[in-house]
Design an enzyme around this catalytic site. Structure first.
Site, PDB file in Angstrom:
ATOM      1  N   SER A 180       0.652  -1.274  -0.007  1.00 48.48           N
ATOM      2  CA  SER A 180       0.168  -0.122   0.039  1.00 48.48           C
ATOM      3  C   SER A 180       0.980   1.337  -0.104  1.00 48.48           C
ATOM      4  O   SER A 180       1.538   1.251  -1.032  1.00 48.48           O
ATOM      5  CB  SER A 180      -0.995   0.058   1.142  1.00 48.48           C
ATOM      6  OG  SER A 180      -2.071   0.935   1.194  1.00 48.48           O
ATOM      7  N   ASP A 204       0.086  -4.189  -3.964  1.00 47.05           N
ATOM      8  CA  ASP A 204      -1.253  -3.192  -4.384  1.00 47.05           C
ATOM      9  C   ASP A 204      -0.725  -1.897  -3.780  1.00 47.05           C
ATOM     10  O   ASP A 204      -1.228  -1.455  -2.913  1.00 47.05           O
ATOM     11  CB  ASP A 204      -2.191  -3.659  -3.471  1.00 47.05           C
ATOM     12  CG  ASP A 204      -3.651  -3.312  -4.186  1.00 47.05           C
ATOM     13  OD1 ASP A 204      -3.619  -3.102  -5.378  1.00 47.05           O
ATOM     14  OD2 ASP A 204      -4.652  -3.215  -3.583  1.00 47.05           O
ATOM     15  N   HIS A 281       4.192 -20.799  -6.790  1.00 52.69           N
ATOM     16  CA  HIS A 281       3.415 -21.703  -7.626  1.00 52.69           C
ATOM     17  C   HIS A 281       2.137 -20.754  -8.547  1.00 52.69           C
ATOM     18  O   HIS A 281       1.386 -21.303  -9.422  1.00 52.69           O
ATOM     19  CB  HIS A 281       2.599 -22.529  -6.965  1.00 52.69           C
ATOM     20  CG  HIS A 281       1.639 -21.722  -5.806  1.00 52.69           C
ATOM     21  ND1 HIS A 281       2.166 -20.534  -5.133  1.00 52.69           N
ATOM     22  CD2 HIS A 281       0.412 -21.603  -5.189  1.00 52.69           C
ATOM     23  CE1 HIS A 281       1.285 -20.106  -4.260  1.00 52.69           C
ATOM     24  NE2 HIS A 281       0.140 -20.691  -4.411  1.00 52.69           N
TER      25      HIS A 281
END
Length: 328
Positions: A180, A204, A281
């Site tokens: 953030s 993000d 993954h």
């Protein structure tokens, strides 16, 4: 009538989520928004609030650096800039890779992101995990925190330069990870070091007041800069535009499976990252347009999202799909 209104609501929601990524560049947030703290509690934010200029004086000097290794996985050792003894007497090992974690707004060293990523690294192998606690600025009003992020990031960069000088660690073994507001912070730290660190990862990166901000995270901040976008919907908590060498948009980058709130969507970025450190993954497909990201029709080359690989390099925008629960 109810059916018509329900259809209209769904249509509007779909339209909002289907807006191509490039159109987020000029997003204008309303003056009053809500933004979460590190515990997921929403707080009212006035984007035209006054900046606490007095707080910003010498704010980087308030940074706290806590080292965790496999020798001290739960109790951090305090490292102090311009105090070589604090570093030499610690468990810092220049032969191991170093990851620095920077939390977001209204957070501190005890916020969930720090423990989750720390445990992922130390559960996998030897590493120097440094948690940056920048609560002195982070607990101020949002607009003051935004204004102070470049200075705190610069302070982190200066600390890393000092750490390298004392220990002989190499910049190519250093990875800066921020969530953030912390994403923009580590970007500024990398910039202070002329982009010499191996990786900067933005989880993000915050959206409000950052879309057109020249101090936001960018591809010049490290040898490789990656961003993971999980809540880039219109007026979402995260920035919706590509900012690094490689940008990942899990599930389209707006909302996430298993989430009912923007807070959950936003936090998925660091949850995804921690999972990839452990399992490596999650694999994205390169997208040639924003429409492909939205419609999940990307057919380009594959590239792994996240992980702890410091030799990793790629470019472009990537979409992938995840499951609802850990490890996703």
């Amino acid at each position: 009538m109810k059916l018509t209104l329900a259809f209209l609501f769904v249509s509007l929601a779909y339209t909002a989520n289907a807006v191509p990524i490039e159109q987020r560049e000029d997003v204008i947030y309303p003056r009053f928004i809500q933004f979460p703290d590190g515990d997921g509690v929403l707080h009212d934010v006035d984007l035209e609030d006054e900046v606490d200029e007095e707080l910003l004086v010498g704010i980087a000097e308030r940074n706290l650096y806590l080292l965790f290794t496999r020798r001290n996985p739960d109790a951090g050792q305090t490292l102090i800039i311009n105090d070589a003894d604090s570093i030499r007497s610690s468990n810092f090992n220049p032969n191991h890779n170093t990851v620095v974690i920077a939390h977001g707004w209204l957070s501190n060293q005890n916020t969930g992101i720090n423990a989750r990523i720390r445990e992922a690294y130390l559960g996998k192998g030897e590493a120097n995990v440094i948690v940056l606690d920048w609560r002195r600025l982070a607990r101020s009003n949002y607009i003051t925190a935004v204004r102070g992020v470049p200075a705190v990031g610069k302070g982190l960069g200066q600390f890393i330069r000092y750490l390298v000088g004392v220990t002989g660690a190499r910049y190519e073994t250093i990875h800066l990870v921020g969530f953030s507001l912390g994403a923009h912070l580590v970007g500024n730290a990398g910039r202070e070091l002329d982009g010499r660190v191996a990786r900067v990862t933005g989880l993000d990166p915050a959206g409000p007041l950052w879309n057109l901000n020249s101090n936001r995270i960018n591809s010049g901040d490290a040898r490789y800069v990656e961003a993971i976008h999980t809540n880039g919907a219109i007026t979402g908590l995260g920035i919706g535009t590509a900012v690094g060498h490689a940008d990942f948009f899990p599930n389209g980058g707006n909302s996430q499976p298993g989430c009912l709130t923007y807070i959950c969507d936003h936090n998925r970025a660091w949850e995804f990252f921690a999972a990839t450190v452990s399992y490596d993954h999650l694999v994205g497909r390169e997208c040639s347009s924003s429409l492909q990201i939205t419609l999940n029709t990307c057919r380009g080359g594959e590239f792994r999202m996240g992980n702890d690989d410091l030799t990793k390099f790629g470019q472009g925008r990537y979409r992938l799909s995840t499951r609802r629960r850990y490890p996703y």
